[in-house]
Write an enzyme that holds these catalytic residues in place. Structure first.
Site, PDB file in Angstrom:
ATOM      1  N   HIS A   1       0.822  -1.215   0.000  1.00 60.92           N
ATOM      2  CA  HIS A   1       0.000   0.000   0.000  1.00 60.92           C
ATOM      3  C   HIS A   1       0.858   1.269   0.000  1.00 60.92           C
ATOM      4  O   HIS A   1       0.365   2.344  -0.318  1.00 60.92           O
ATOM      5  CB  HIS A   1      -0.951  -0.014   1.201  1.00 60.92           C
ATOM      6  CG  HIS A   1      -1.982  -1.092   1.096  1.00 60.92           C
ATOM      7  ND1 HIS A   1      -3.310  -0.845   0.870  1.00 60.92           N
ATOM      8  CD2 HIS A   1      -1.872  -2.446   1.144  1.00 60.92           C
ATOM      9  CE1 HIS A   1      -3.979  -1.989   0.792  1.00 60.92           C
ATOM     10  NE2 HIS A   1      -3.128  -2.980   0.965  1.00 60.92           N
TER      11      HIS A   1
ATOM     12  N   ASP B   1       3.189   9.541  -0.528  1.00 67.61           N
ATOM     13  CA  ASP B   1       2.045   8.709  -0.157  1.00 67.61           C
ATOM     14  C   ASP B   1       1.866   7.640  -1.227  1.00 67.61           C
ATOM     15  O   ASP B   1       1.979   7.944  -2.425  1.00 67.61           O
ATOM     16  CB  ASP B   1       0.773   9.579  -0.105  1.00 67.61           C
ATOM     17  CG  ASP B   1      -0.200   9.126   0.971  1.00 67.61           C
ATOM     18  OD1 ASP B   1      -0.241   7.914   1.245  1.00 67.61           O
ATOM     19  OD2 ASP B   1      -0.928   9.982   1.521  1.00 67.61           O
TER      20      ASP B   1
HETATM   21  P1  ADP Z   1      -3.272   6.280   5.043  1.00 67.48           P
HETATM   22  O1  ADP Z   1      -3.513   4.920   4.458  1.00 67.48           O
HETATM   23  O2  ADP Z   1      -1.834   6.666   5.063  1.00 67.48           O
HETATM   24  O3  ADP Z   1      -3.913   6.486   6.360  1.00 67.48           O
HETATM   25  P2  ADP Z   1      -5.171   7.240   3.011  1.00 67.48           P
HETATM   26  O4  ADP Z   1      -5.569   8.631   2.655  1.00 67.48           O
HETATM   27  O5  ADP Z   1      -4.875   6.370   1.844  1.00 67.48           O
HETATM   28  O6  ADP Z   1      -3.963   7.337   4.040  1.00 67.48           O
HETATM   29  O7  ADP Z   1      -6.352   6.541   3.800  1.00 67.48           O
HETATM   30  C1  ADP Z   1      -6.857   7.089   4.971  1.00 67.48           C
HETATM   31  C2  ADP Z   1      -8.247   6.540   5.223  1.00 67.48           C
HETATM   32  O8  ADP Z   1      -8.601   6.843   6.571  1.00 67.48           O
HETATM   33  C3  ADP Z   1      -9.301   7.180   4.314  1.00 67.48           C
HETATM   34  O9  ADP Z   1     -10.254   6.223   3.927  1.00 67.48           O
HETATM   35  C4  ADP Z   1      -9.930   8.260   5.200  1.00 67.48           C
HETATM   36  O10 ADP Z   1     -11.297   8.479   4.969  1.00 67.48           O
HETATM   37  C5  ADP Z   1      -9.736   7.697   6.602  1.00 67.48           C
HETATM   38  N1  ADP Z   1      -9.483   8.813   7.540  1.00 67.48           N
HETATM   39  C6  ADP Z   1      -8.492   9.709   7.508  1.00 67.48           C
HETATM   40  N2  ADP Z   1      -8.600  10.598   8.513  1.00 67.48           N
HETATM   41  C7  ADP Z   1      -9.703  10.262   9.186  1.00 67.48           C
HETATM   42  C8  ADP Z   1     -10.357  10.771  10.338  1.00 67.48           C
HETATM   43  N3  ADP Z   1      -9.897  11.839  11.013  1.00 67.48           N
HETATM   44  N4  ADP Z   1     -11.473  10.148  10.745  1.00 67.48           N
HETATM   45  C9  ADP Z   1     -11.931   9.074  10.091  1.00 67.48           C
HETATM   46  N5  ADP Z   1     -11.363   8.534   9.014  1.00 67.48           N
HETATM   47  C10 ADP Z   1     -10.258   9.105   8.567  1.00 67.48           C
HETATM   48  C1  G6P Z   2      -1.269   2.972   6.316  1.00 68.77           C
HETATM   49  C2  G6P Z   2      -0.630   1.615   6.131  1.00 68.77           C
HETATM   50  C3  G6P Z   2      -1.503   0.531   6.770  1.00 68.77           C
HETATM   51  C4  G6P Z   2      -1.757   0.898   8.240  1.00 68.77           C
HETATM   52  C5  G6P Z   2      -2.388   2.290   8.340  1.00 68.77           C
HETATM   53  C6  G6P Z   2      -2.611   2.743   9.781  1.00 68.77           C
HETATM   54  O1  G6P Z   2      -2.482   2.966   5.641  1.00 68.77           O
HETATM   55  O2  G6P Z   2      -0.460   1.346   4.734  1.00 68.77           O
HETATM   56  O3  G6P Z   2      -0.859  -0.727   6.701  1.00 68.77           O
HETATM   57  O4  G6P Z   2      -2.606  -0.052   8.836  1.00 68.77           O
HETATM   58  O5  G6P Z   2      -1.519   3.220   7.710  1.00 68.77           O
HETATM   59  O6  G6P Z   2      -1.427   2.649  10.531  1.00 68.77           O
HETATM   60  P1  G6P Z   2      -1.274   1.704  11.822  1.00 68.77           P
HETATM   61  O7  G6P Z   2       0.180   1.712  12.145  1.00 68.77           O
HETATM   62  O8  G6P Z   2      -2.126   2.349  12.852  1.00 68.77           O
HETATM   63  O9  G6P Z   2      -1.785   0.344  11.441  1.00 68.77           O
END
Ligand code: ADP
Ligand code: G6P
Length: 465
Positions: free
Chosen positions: A167, A375
């Site tokens: 990812h 990202d």
């Molecule tokens: P990462 O995988 O690094 O967290 P992404 O943007 O790909 O970043 O995915 C984040 C996911 O988490 C998205 O589906 C988003 O809607 C959710 N998310 C991010 N911030 C919040 C928040 N404050 N509350 C709820 N959901 C969140």
């Molecule tokens: C990114 C990573 C996931 C991970 C998520 C939240 O989306 O690709 O593998 O689960 O961040 O991070 P955490 O360390 O809380 O699992």
């Protein structure tokens, strides 16, 4: 959703560090609630459409409840001891691999005890999958926590179809080479039949490194290794577009939008940012750009407001607590200087919202700022686009998010170039409706055509054909 790839699968075994649910409350009040982050958000809808089992960690050291069923999916917890949480999770996963795979945004640490622990936990995951696997099952391993699993699982289940999807970005040679365990990790991944990445660049980095540091031979898309053929490609992840579109048009969402706009100031342009509170997300650079915009007097807190929603993440780690302190200081400084009674310059919420509330915020926002330093994909950018069913709204997007490869009609920025960021925010705020609509309709076309189901379909088709 086409089903060519999925209908061949009797059962999908998903292996990911985190389970899709975590436990809140104690003993009799305990209940399971959805976990946050892109990986879980993406896979959950897929598992509603195919019989599945999710093998993962509960998020608490030493905690191993028995397997149970949640929302139609069998949840199979894997034990991770408190020491392993320190070494495998906080150490190897979060302080070695995470920063290294994100352009070394923080300096990665390399520790042999963390690596040993990583191997141990990967072995346990592989064993759990091997014990569950039945003929016709397909195993799909996810992310940087479990890179040794494909090889370990292949050893005990030589005929099992095994896929791996990363990812995050897969780094270029000059960074990956730092890893003392680079050959082992590459060999670990080569245990899969299909190794998938978010972008073509990441897939190419992997194939080149595999040819250099293992005995693998072949092209960027097809590698021959120990008598097997491994298919390598980009499979850009996506979202449940229909869910976001449908949600955005519901009367209760529209009521929430009105409420948000009323509270924040109906005449002000709302700039929105939504991230996990992570140093790769560029929150500090974004705040600096907003502060400089207000300082330049080209915009004021009368015309605009920044809403930063930050989900707490990995808070016990130093890099994260330092970042949080820095962000909170900066928000305080900006508000101290630029807010007026009833007119706060930056609304900062450190909390998890429900998807339903997030949809309302996306819809209330005139401008969405998605400006990570690096990202893998960034689902927030796609979720915002999906909710803009009337083609309003402007997306400002970092060139270093995987999403920028697809969402090319966003305003693309270099998040470290503060002057360009400031200019682009202003441009987004002032963009005439026709131009914004033309851009947004093209962005929307992309997320409508390519949703998370198609992503899973493409990957599983490659794996089962
Ligand atoms: P990462 O995988 O690094 O967290 P992404 O943007 O790909 O970043 O995915 C984040 C996911 O988490 C998205 O589906 C988003 O809607 C959710 N998310 C991010 N911030 C919040 C928040 N404050 N509350 C709820 N959901 C969140
Ligand atoms: C990114 C990573 C996931 C991970 C998520 C939240 O989306 O690709 O593998 O689960 O961040 O991070 P955490 O360390 O809380 O699992």
């Amino acid at each position: 959703m086409g089903r060519a790839g999925i209908h061949k699968i009797s059962r999908l075994l998903v292996l990911a560090n985190r389970l899709p649910v975590h436990r809140v409350g104690r003993e009799r009040d305990a209940r399971w609630v959805p976990s946050a982050g892109g990986l879980v958000t993406a896979l959950q809808p897929v598992l509603q459409r195919v019989r599945g089992c999710w093998i993962g960690w509960t998020g608490i050291g030493g905690d191993t409840p028995r397997a149970f069923r949640h929302d139609g999916v069998i949840i199979r917890p894997v034990a991770v001891s408190e020491q392993e949480v320190e070494d495998y999770y906080h150490g190897m996963a979060n302080q070695t691999l995470w920063p290294l795979y994100h352009d070394a945004t923080r300096t990665p640490e390399f520790r042999r005890d963390w690596w040993r622990s990583y191997l141990g936990v990967n072995q346990r995951f592989a064993r759990a999958a091997a014990n569950l696997a039945r003929r016709g099952d397909v195993a799909w391993v996810h992310d940087y926590h479990l890179q040794m699993v494909p090889r370990l699982l292949r050893r005990s289940q030589p005929n099992l179809k095994i896929g791996f999807f990363l990812h995050t970005p897969f780094p270029p040679e000059e960074l990956f080479e730092w890893l003392p365990w680079r050959s082992q990790i590459l060999t670990g991944l080569l245990g899969a039949d299909v190794v998938g990445f978010q972008t073509v660049g990441s897939a190419r980095n992997f194939s080149r490194l595999a040819r250099e540091y293992t005995s693998a031979e072949g092209t960027d898309q097809e590698l021959a290794f120990e008598g097997r053929t491994i298919y390598v490609n980009a499979f850009p992840i996506s979202i449940d577009t229909e869910w976001w579109e449908e949600r955005a048009q519901r009367p209760d969402t529209l009521r929430k939008v009105q409420e948000i706009r009323k509270r924040i100031g109906p005449k002000r342009k709302i700039l929105l940012a939504v991230d996990r509170l992570d140093y790769t997300k560029g929150i500090d650079f974004r705040l600096q750009a907003f502060e400089e915009l207000l300082m330049s007097k080209k915009a004021s807190s009368r015309d605009c407001v920044l809403v930063q929603i930050a989900a707490p993440s990995r808070e016990s780690e130093k890099d994260y607590s330092q970042l949080r302190a820095k962000i909170e200081r900066t928000v305080g400084r900006i508000n101290g200087q630029f807010s007026a009674p009833g007119r706060v310059a930056v609304h900062y919420f450190r909390k998890n919202l429900t998807r339903e509330d997030l949809a309302a915020y996306y819809l209330a926002a005139d401008v969405m700022l998605v400006t990570p330093l690096r990202d893998g994909m960034n689902l927030v950018a796609k979720e915002y686009v999906a909710t803009r069913t009337d083609n309003t709204g402007v997306l400002v997007l970092s060139q270093f998010a995987g999403a920028a490869r697809e969402l090319t009609r966003a305003l693309i920025v270099n998040p470290r170039d503060i002057d360009q960021m400031t200019k682009s925010i202003l441009q987004a705020m002032r963009m005439p409706y026709e131009e914004a609509a033309a851009r947004m309709s093209i962005l929307r076309m992309r997320v409508r055509r390519h949703d998370v189901y198609l992503w899973a379909e493409h990957f599983l088709q490659a794996l089962t054909s």
